[in-house]
Structures are given as structure tokens and as C-alpha cells.
Design an enzyme around this catalytic site. Sequence first.
Site, PDB file in Angstrom:
ATOM      1  N   CYS A  13       5.024 -43.880  63.482  1.00 38.85           N
ATOM      2  CA  CYS A  13       4.644 -43.447  62.265  1.00 38.85           C
ATOM      3  C   CYS A  13       3.912 -42.224  62.423  1.00 38.85           C
ATOM      4  O   CYS A  13       2.902 -42.160  62.571  1.00 38.85           O
ATOM      5  CB  CYS A  13       4.213 -44.347  60.903  1.00 38.85           C
ATOM      6  SG  CYS A  13       3.747 -43.389  59.530  1.00 38.85           S
TER       7      CYS A  13
ATOM      8  N   CYS B 218       1.429 -41.286  59.184  1.00 38.91           N
ATOM      9  CA  CYS B 218      -0.042 -42.019  58.824  1.00 38.91           C
ATOM     10  C   CYS B 218      -0.048 -43.551  59.302  1.00 38.91           C
ATOM     11  O   CYS B 218      -1.038 -44.205  58.921  1.00 38.91           O
ATOM     12  CB  CYS B 218      -0.106 -42.228  57.326  1.00 38.91           C
ATOM     13  SG  CYS B 218       1.178 -43.145  56.447  1.00 38.91           S
ATOM     14  N   SER B 219       0.838 -43.879  60.162  1.00 46.43           N
ATOM     15  CA  SER B 219       0.683 -44.957  60.850  1.00 46.43           C
ATOM     16  C   SER B 219       1.205 -46.142  60.016  1.00 46.43           C
ATOM     17  O   SER B 219       0.717 -47.218  59.774  1.00 46.43           O
ATOM     18  CB  SER B 219      -0.706 -45.478  61.266  1.00 46.43           C
ATOM     19  OG  SER B 219      -1.419 -44.273  61.944  1.00 46.43           O
ATOM     20  N   CYS B 220       2.242 -45.891  59.013  1.00 52.23           N
ATOM     21  CA  CYS B 220       2.815 -47.183  58.421  1.00 52.23           C
ATOM     22  C   CYS B 220       3.376 -48.124  59.282  1.00 52.23           C
ATOM     23  O   CYS B 220       3.784 -47.738  60.399  1.00 52.23           O
ATOM     24  CB  CYS B 220       3.994 -46.618  57.612  1.00 52.23           C
ATOM     25  SG  CYS B 220       3.580 -45.508  56.183  1.00 52.23           S
TER      26      CYS B 220
END
Lengths: 137, 214
Positions: free
Chosen positions: B110, B113-115
Site C-alpha cells: 500500500c 498508507c499501509s492498507c
Amino acid sequence: MTRPDAQNQVLAALPSIPRDDEGPVFREPWEAQAFAMAVQLHAKGVFTWPQWAEALGKEIANAGAEDTGEDYYLHWMAALEKLTQANGVVSHSEFSDRKDAWDRAARATPHGEPIELGREQRERAAHGQSQPRAQTD
Amino acid sequence: MSKSHDHHHHGEGSELPDIALRVKSLESLLIEKGYVDPEALDVLIETYETKVGPRNGAAVVARSWLDEEFRKQLIEDASAAAGSLGFTGRQGEHLVALENTPDTHNMVVCTLCSCYPWPVLGLPPVWYKSAPYRSRAVADPRGVLEEFGVNMPDETAVRVWDSTAEIRYMVIPMRPEGTQDWSEEDLAQLVTRDSMIGTGLALTPDQLEAAKTP
């Protein structure tokens, strides 16, 4: 003799995986609290998940190319503060007042005792050093 | 306004880190305003600390290796397939399963944002959230794979999938050789978290054996 947990062993077995350095899901209680607050506020409809991802993404982007992922929940919390203030859930002034109150409460609390806001209020009354407040209290 | 910090320190008191004060402040305000239920917070934290994790995803993958119908359902509608095993998302996100083949290896990142697919993989590891992984996974996926100890043959294409708030991906790694008679439970032990992000492969029976007998 206890057998080592096979699953943990398996997960540790992969080469070059920094799993051992990661430790638990949350490294400190505040990380868990920040995480859970966002999930609950989303469930309450305070923001949509795309809005959340955008806010968190902005914080992460600002952290730049050196960001190691260690500060992830700092970014998370910053996004949470901005979104709750932007959506009118918590005003900037009540947040900073509350933060000052917790800070004074902590400083007034001897080690080993639970930190409570009441203690700070007693202390504030005793010292009379608080700023005048606009609120109706 | 907040200038009083430095010259106001009582030696016997506790000085909380700024971030702890911020979290306590927001939490106490949200509880007072009724946005947050402290008991529900505790349940949520405990759930993510102990119940939601890559074992969920491993069960999904192992089932897909054994059950052709389930595998088809997983490829068509991973949210429904994972949901049928009891793993459902809270964020209204769509889960998409990416099947590795000898021709194509899939890897998930991601960049924003690190989904991450929480219901099946739990919360993401630190490296997944790091800027180097987020940028290099796109620019140099083979190099990243090598760093994770995976040398992809040239004939295998590497596809990188960028997660969003709406779509989260999980990788279905290839079933290792020599596991024909294995039970679903045993197969699940071969499925590592990284194999479901695409930065690793499923363990071989030998690797599993080596891990079990240190």
C-alpha cells in the site's frame, strides 16, 4: 518438557523476515488505544474508511522516505486528531485543555499510583495557577 | 500556552510522554461524548492482539488448496469466501485474492498508507508500513523479493498490487510439492504471513520439518 509452539517456529523459519524484531501487534498500550479509537469512530460514522486512509496517508507522506514504519501509530494518532477536529467531534481548545490537565495530573501523581484527573483539579485549586477558562464550569 | 513544561517538573511525579498524553486526552473526551465505549475498546484490542492474525488467512489458503469449489469462490469473491469461514471486515473493504501460478507471482503493497487485509492477516508488520518497502515494492519488486530470500525465476512475471481503503489484496501462494495427502490443518502450517503478502513462498514440507525440530 514443553514443546516449542510449532506455528511460531514456522513463522520464525522464513529467511530475512524481521518478525522477531516486530514483537507483539501493539508495542505499547497507547498504540492499541489509538488503533481501537479509529475503528470505533469509523463504526460510529464519524468518517468513512477512504477518508481515514487519506488522512493517514497524508501523515505518512509527510514523514518522508526515511520512515521506517516504527512511527506508524504516531502518524495514526496525528490523523485521528486532525479528523476528529475537522469533523467537529473534539475542538482544538478542549483537546489542548485536556492534554494540559492530564499532564498536570501525571506530574502531581507519585509513581505507582493511578493517574487521575481529579488529583490535578485538586492540585489546581490548591495552587490557583490555571488559566481562566472560557467554558461554563 | 504550553510553555510551562520545562521548568515545572516535580521529581516525585510521573512525566508521561507527549503521545501518551494525547491518546489519554482524546480517549477520555471521546468516552465522555459517547463516541467511544471503553469496554468495546478493550474487546477490540484483545481481538486484534489474540484472535485476528495470519492464521485466519492460512486457513483460507489451505482450504483453497483442497477444495476446488472454494478456490473458485475465493478468486471470484474473496470477501464472501473468507466470510464463509467467519473472517469478515469492518471497514467495508473488498477483499481480492490473487492466485500465484508458475507464470505470475503477486505481491501486495500500500503505497499510500499501509492498507492491509486485517480480517485474514491481522495488522501489518512494521516493514510493510516502512517507506522503503512502500516505494521499492513498486520500483524494484524483484530486488525486494531477493531481500526476503526469494529468487524469482526470470520466466515468472512479478505483479505488484497497490491496496486502497476500498480494495485489499491477499496472495494465494502455490501449494508446495510433496503435500498430496496432507490435511487442511497441516497445510495451513505451511502458509506464512509473508507468503500471503507475496514477499515469501509457502514453506516446503522440509522447511516445516526443520522448523519443528530445532
